[in-house]
Each structure stands twice: as C-alpha cells, then as structure tokens.
Scaffold this motif. Sequence first.
Motif, PDB file in Angstrom:
ATOM      1  N   VAL A  80       0.643  -1.173  -0.130  1.00 56.08           N
ATOM      2  CA  VAL A  80      -0.133   0.007   0.096  1.00 56.08           C
ATOM      3  C   VAL A  80       0.869   1.175   0.148  1.00 56.08           C
ATOM      4  CG1 VAL A  80      -1.387   1.206   1.656  1.00 56.08           C
ATOM      5  CG2 VAL A  80      -1.970  -1.072   1.073  1.00 56.08           C
ATOM      6  N   LEU A  84       1.062   4.161  -3.075  1.00 50.65           N
ATOM      7  CA  LEU A  84       0.405   5.722  -2.711  1.00 50.65           C
ATOM      8  C   LEU A  84       1.766   6.633  -2.792  1.00 50.65           C
ATOM      9  CD1 LEU A  84      -1.402   5.129   0.567  1.00 50.65           C
ATOM     10  CD2 LEU A  84      -2.287   5.559  -1.498  1.00 50.65           C
TER      11      LEU A  84
ATOM     12  N   MET B  43     -12.220  -7.536   1.835  1.00 50.71           N
ATOM     13  CA  MET B  43     -13.324  -7.224   2.771  1.00 50.71           C
ATOM     14  C   MET B  43     -14.219  -5.848   2.439  1.00 50.71           C
ATOM     15  SD  MET B  43     -10.859  -7.810   6.304  1.00 50.71           S
ATOM     16  CE  MET B  43     -12.282  -7.843   7.393  1.00 50.71           C
ATOM     17  N   GLU B  46     -12.882  -2.139   1.787  1.00 42.10           N
ATOM     18  CA  GLU B  46     -11.604  -1.960   1.736  1.00 42.10           C
ATOM     19  C   GLU B  46     -11.031  -1.508   0.583  1.00 42.10           C
ATOM     20  OE1 GLU B  46      -9.568  -2.393   3.884  1.00 42.10           O
ATOM     21  OE2 GLU B  46      -7.637  -2.735   3.378  1.00 42.10           O
ATOM     22  N   ARG B  49     -11.624   2.221   0.503  1.00 41.99           N
ATOM     23  CA  ARG B  49     -10.742   2.910   1.368  1.00 41.99           C
ATOM     24  C   ARG B  49      -9.436   3.099   0.784  1.00 41.99           C
ATOM     25  NH1 ARG B  49      -6.581   1.867   5.022  1.00 41.99           N
ATOM     26  NH2 ARG B  49      -6.189  -0.348   4.589  1.00 41.99           N
ATOM     27  N   LEU B  50      -8.949   1.996   0.147  1.00 40.58           N
ATOM     28  CA  LEU B  50      -7.532   2.110  -0.605  1.00 40.58           C
ATOM     29  C   LEU B  50      -7.659   3.481  -1.979  1.00 40.58           C
ATOM     30  CD1 LEU B  50      -6.780  -1.707  -0.713  1.00 40.58           C
ATOM     31  CD2 LEU B  50      -5.621   0.153   0.526  1.00 40.58           C
TER      32      LEU B  50
END
Lengths: 422, 422
Positions: A80, A84, B43, B46, B49-50
């Motif tokens: 992640v 980002l 989930m 998720e 959110r990312l």
Amino acid sequence: MALIVHKYGGTSMGSTERIRNVAKRVAKWVRAGHQLVVVPSAMSGETNRLLALAKEVAPGQHTDSVSRELDMLASTGEQVSVGLLSLALQAEGLEAVSYAGWQVPIRTDKAYTKARIESIDDKKVRADLGAGKVVIITGFQGVDEDGNITTLGRGGSDTSAVAVAAAMKADECLIYTDVDGVYTTDPRVVPEARRLHTVSFEEMLEMASLGSKVLQIRSVEFAGKYQVPLRVLSSFTPWDIAIDEEARSGTLITFEEDEKMEQAVVSGIAFNRDEAKISILGVPDKPGIAYNILGAVAEANVEVDMIIQNISKEGKTDFSFTVHRNDYARAMELLKAKVLPALGTDSLTGDTKICKVSIVGIGMRSHVGIASKMFRALSEEGINIQMISTSEIKTSVVIDEKYMELAVRALHRAFDLDQPRS
Amino acid sequence: MALIVHKYGGTSMGSTERIRNVAKRVAKWVRAGHQLVVVPSAMSGETNRLLALAKEVAPGQHTDSVSRELDMLASTGEQVSVGLLSLALQAEGLEAVSYAGWQVPIRTDKAYTKARIESIDDKKVRADLGAGKVVIITGFQGVDEDGNITTLGRGGSDTSAVAVAAAMKADECLIYTDVDGVYTTDPRVVPEARRLHTVSFEEMLEMASLGSKVLQIRSVEFAGKYQVPLRVLSSFTPWDIAIDEEARSGTLITFEEDEKMEQAVVSGIAFNRDEAKISILGVPDKPGIAYNILGAVAEANVEVDMIIQNISKEGKTDFSFTVHRNDYARAMELLKAKVLPALGTDSLTGDTKICKVSIVGIGMRSHVGIASKMFRALSEEGINIQMISTSEIKTSVVIDEKYMELAVRALHRAFDLDQPRS
C-alpha cells in the motif's frame, strides 16, 4: 549525479499528508540531479492492524504454514505504501514506478516472518533509473525461491533499504526517521548530549545492541558487511530545506579506515534497565558448571546477556549472569527446581533493580586505561560496580538502577562527550 | 469427490467473524470429500478505503502509470482476504494455502484497472489439491507478462472465480452472495416472484445486462464460453446447513442443451429506469442519417441502448433512441448544437420519465406469439408502449415510468411466473 537510497519509516508514511511531504522531499533530490530509490515502511499502525485481524481469525499457535499466511497478510502494508508514494510522486510531476519485493526480486531464504535476504536482482531497477524514473521498493519483504512471500521481521525495512543500497552500489543510504541522528547518549538523561556527525559501524552495532533504538541491528551488520555508507537523519525537517544542509545532517555511519582517524576514544554512553541479575553462590568449581547452569536456562528459551564467573576460593566459586527482567521470575523458578539440587547449593540471590551502563568507542582498541577511567569516574560518585564485562570496543558495568542517570552523566563528562570533536 | 470452486463476496468476508464462518462452510465441503478452491473478494469497504487514500495523495488525472499504481494498491485488499481465510481454515484444522494472482499465475493483458484474463496455470493449484490442501486465490487480479500486477475492474472477483473454475475444469463454481439466487423478477416489486432453480446462461446474460445485479456480466460470458456450471447462492444461510441442501440451493446457471428442455418460454421479467428517450422528428429519410445522428453522440462518449427508426412517410422519418439518464442533458445539448442544423430539422423531443421492461426467455426462440402476448397484457392494463426492441431471447418495451411496477406485475402473471415450473 549520485545514486541515493532513501528509507522512510512508518511514522514518516503515517498519513496521506505525510506521504505527500515524502514525495516533495524525494522530488527535491531528483531535481538536484540524483537517481533515487525509495524504500518505505507500512503506514504506522498498519502492520499491527493486520496482525490483530490474524489473531481474531486464528488465535492458535504458529506453525510454518501459519507463518506463511502471516507474511502474505503483513506484506500488504508496504505494498500500500509504495503504491501511494508512487502516486504522490507522479502528482509531483515525476516519473515513478513501485515494486513489491517479489517483483524486483529480492530473494530471501524460506524462514517466514524472519527471513534473511540472499540476493537482489538490480536489472529492472537500473533500467528504470536509466529511464529517469524514481523506483520505489517495498521494505520488510522478499520472495523465496518457490515464489512465496516472506517478511524480514520487525524493523526489516531498514535492512531492505541497506540491502538495496548494497546491491545497487549506492553512493549513500539515507534512513529518515523520527530522531535527527545518533547521540553521545540519551538527551533526556544528559541535556548536554551531542549529535555525532559520524560514528563507525562497529560502534553503531554496539549502540544498537545496547538498546539505542535508532536503527535495526541487522541493517547495521549489513551495512558493515557491504560497506554501505549509511546516514540516519530526521524526516521532520521541512521538506524544502536546502539539499546541501539535509545531505550533511544527521549521523553518518562509516566503515572507512581513514574516517576513524578523527574518532574520539569513546563515542557514546549506552544504558538500559531491562535486565535483572542472578547469582548462585558457593558453586563447586569443577568442569561443566557453566553448562549445568546455563544449559537449563537456555533450554527454557531464556536469553542470557552478561555472564561472570570469578576465581574460586576453597574449591567453590560464585556464578552470576543477567537475564531480561521479563524472564527473571521464570529463570529463578527453574534454577530452584532443577539446577540448585544438582549443584548441591541453595545459595541463590537475584536483583531486578539493576541497570547496565556502557561506554562504546572504536578508539578503545588502541587506548589503554579507558576502563579504569570509567571505574574512577563511577567511584568518585560513590557508585558501586556489581558486575563488569568488556569487549574490544565496549566496557559495560552493572550498577544499582537508582544511580543510572548519575552514572551516565558522570561518564558523559569524564570522556568529554559534551565537547565537539576537534 | 468433486472439484468445487467457491467465491465469496466482500459482504461475506466483511469481518473476522464472517471470515471464520466462511472457513467453517468451506471445511464442511472438504469434510464431505470435495476438493475446494476458494476465491474471496476484499473485505467490504476495503477497496474503497484504498482508492480514497489514492485520491488524497494524487487527486490528478489517470495516466497509464497512475493506473499501474492503483492496481498495486487495490490488489492488496484481496491479498489480505486470502491470508486471513487461509489462517481461519488452518484454525479449523484444515491444510490451506493462499496465492495472490501473480503466484498462480493468473495471466492478464496489460490493461491496468480493467484487465482481461488470458490464461491460468493450474499446476501449483492441482499439486496442492492433490496434497489435500484447500487452495485460496485472490479474486479481482492477475499479472501481466512483465510481472506487473493488474486488476480486473469492479466485480472482477466473479470473473476470477469462473476463470479458475474453467481452467481447473471444476465440477461447479458456487458464487456465494447476499441474495439467494436469481428470481423471475425483483421480489420487492412482485411479492410472488419465484427463485429460479435453473436459468440458461444466455438468459442470465440478458438479465445481467438488463440490470439484474446478481452477477457481473463478464463472469457470465466467461461461464458460457467455457461451459462452467455456475450456481448463485446465499452466504447468509447458517454455515452448518446440510451440504445436500446447500448444494441444491440458489440458482444453477446452465449451458447444457438437455437442461433447456424444462425451460419455460419466459424465465423472467427485467426492468430498469436508468434510461431516457430522445426523438428527432421529421428527419429526411436518406442514407447516412443514423450515422449522422449517432456518430456525433458516440464521439461524445455517450452510450446508446435502444435505437428505433420507423418507416418513412413523405420522405421523412422519426428517429428515436435511449441513453443513460446521466447522459441525457449532454446528449440533448449536443444534438441541438451540432446535429439538428445539419439535418435541417428542429423537432427534437426527449423524456426522462420512462422505463424499460423486458421479458427474457430462451424458449422464445422456438415459440411464436410471445411478443404479442406481452403487448396484450400491457394493453389490458391500459399501458401505452412507446418503443419496442427485440432480440432472439428478449423483448423490451419502453413505457411511462409511472407504470413500471404495474407492467412488471402484469407480465409476471401473464407468463405464469408465479407458478412453479413443472
């Protein structure tokens, strides 16, 4: 133009705003004409969040196949981060590409959750750098020969960064963290503590093993082995400070002989109060005693730090060692139940109210009288020394924990650590 | 012993408690003697959110290299799911191993964020199944020929599951979701709507494209192409219901000719009110008219669904089509500005208050009079038909949206859909 590796810890990557600041800092280095490889950790809290989920679905014990899945899970935190950071760099107008460990690949052994790096293929990364891209590589993880994801254990991102720097023969590896360098001792104890501009990697190794939490010890070993110039510096300076100033900030960990010339005899004072002392008195002085005592302790997975056995008197000797305070009660139980009866003694004493204070310095190798100077300084403060242990570049003493700050301040003064090195 | 693929959606994987329930359900199938491959989604929440994090670090536009990083990022959601599910299965006492798409590997083309699966290597998976393990594979993602992570786009986990089932020649692919099957129509509109025990994949294709959200349309195409028996069933039944009952529940999507024997003429009524109608009246009836109108609309990236051109009267014709309601205003602007002047007409009308109602049934191929039965049922309710379009297994009408529920209920009754198939 230099090839530079930056490593950013979880706190530096802790929010999207901070990630944007990391991108601005990296962009500054690129615009100054350098090639950049960046190794970020997971956003702070993320690894713990993932492992807490794991505990909720499977509270059981840890087999090898459980560890494999924990690595699948935990490795996503860094993936992640690299995604980002690459996006943030592109938003800054740079070309950037991110890789998970397996994509480089960073090869490790098969020891899930505590793998060791075996090799790094630099082909892709070099091609990208040559094409003008910033390359971002996940810290903390790699891939074994069968294509399973592995992680390097807590703090492994430092090791990843140093290993990448070694493989790429980078000019310098910059570890951005929440402290601004390595100090002669903890400034909270000695306000006069100074930041070291340079420290040898051997001294850094001793400092790290003695509880200075600036760098993970494996990354320092790695840097020493592959002679990677390593700099610890703060990620909390404004991103737009002059690059020359930033490049000279923090502490440079060196391995070169000529840099040692300017080293002081003692570079720093380390200390901790994590240990407890255990003594068995009146032990028959015959072969196998140390093994009889410490073998049982090791079997119970209790790690022993200092070990002292003094000369014998009338065929008996006193045997002392230190363990982590968390293991103290268990070690005492074990000795009473299994070791003392076999030794034919019941004289067991222990003390948890101790601390260990060490002077560390590569100059000690070639200077005599350093240890005695240490003992004198402590004695002048009326501090009794309970145990002593020495290595080539370190002398440690165990004293009553209530004297810890007093001892550290006295030693800091005695070795002139508050004076800038000439 | 059968080889079964289970697919669990984000809601089914939405908490550690739900993941433990999925593990228990899978364990039940394994203990009944089946080989299991499980494909979970991220989930729930998720992926959003990312992608929200991505927007915070880089609010800019989407180039190819941005899309690559979005895939690096988004693919972690499923990797977390497979790790957790594997841990939960091991806690149930099963042997389990998880793979990310690249580890299988699931090869895709290079179209980041909307990649298509090209091939799946089943070697590793077969070896694991042979060794008695449950294999868990990330949905939604794969890897291109250069080792870059790709994702299949929203809902892609359905496609992953079907593709894995096709590659493994699985006996059945079970899609666990939050509905318990495919219905003759939406039970919220027609309480008498029945769950279909079987539906042909061609009917399912029409239903999916007409707005029935049970399955992603690409997964249905895939199942049809590779003849994968597909079952949609609920993940909200208790995990410990009898396996025979579970294996017969939901709706089986079939491709086999002999199963069609029992098909009713009409299987279901689909409907949506997402569209708007646009008509241009009095258009000169000469070659190139359709292209002149729709070419301009397509260039503006407005998708057109139904298109009707009636026979001409006195050299003029009326031309109608439907677009998504979100594109209505833009399409009207465009026609006024660019198309009408060239056509020499200013008679443009539009209506957003319409709906489309369709009867779908593979039996329509061999039965005449189905469309007229539909029109009669609507006329008996006094519903005016504004547009008609037909395909081999579907007849759609556009009507005033206020009659939608009435039309659906009337058609449901007219085609005896509330009666169990004999």
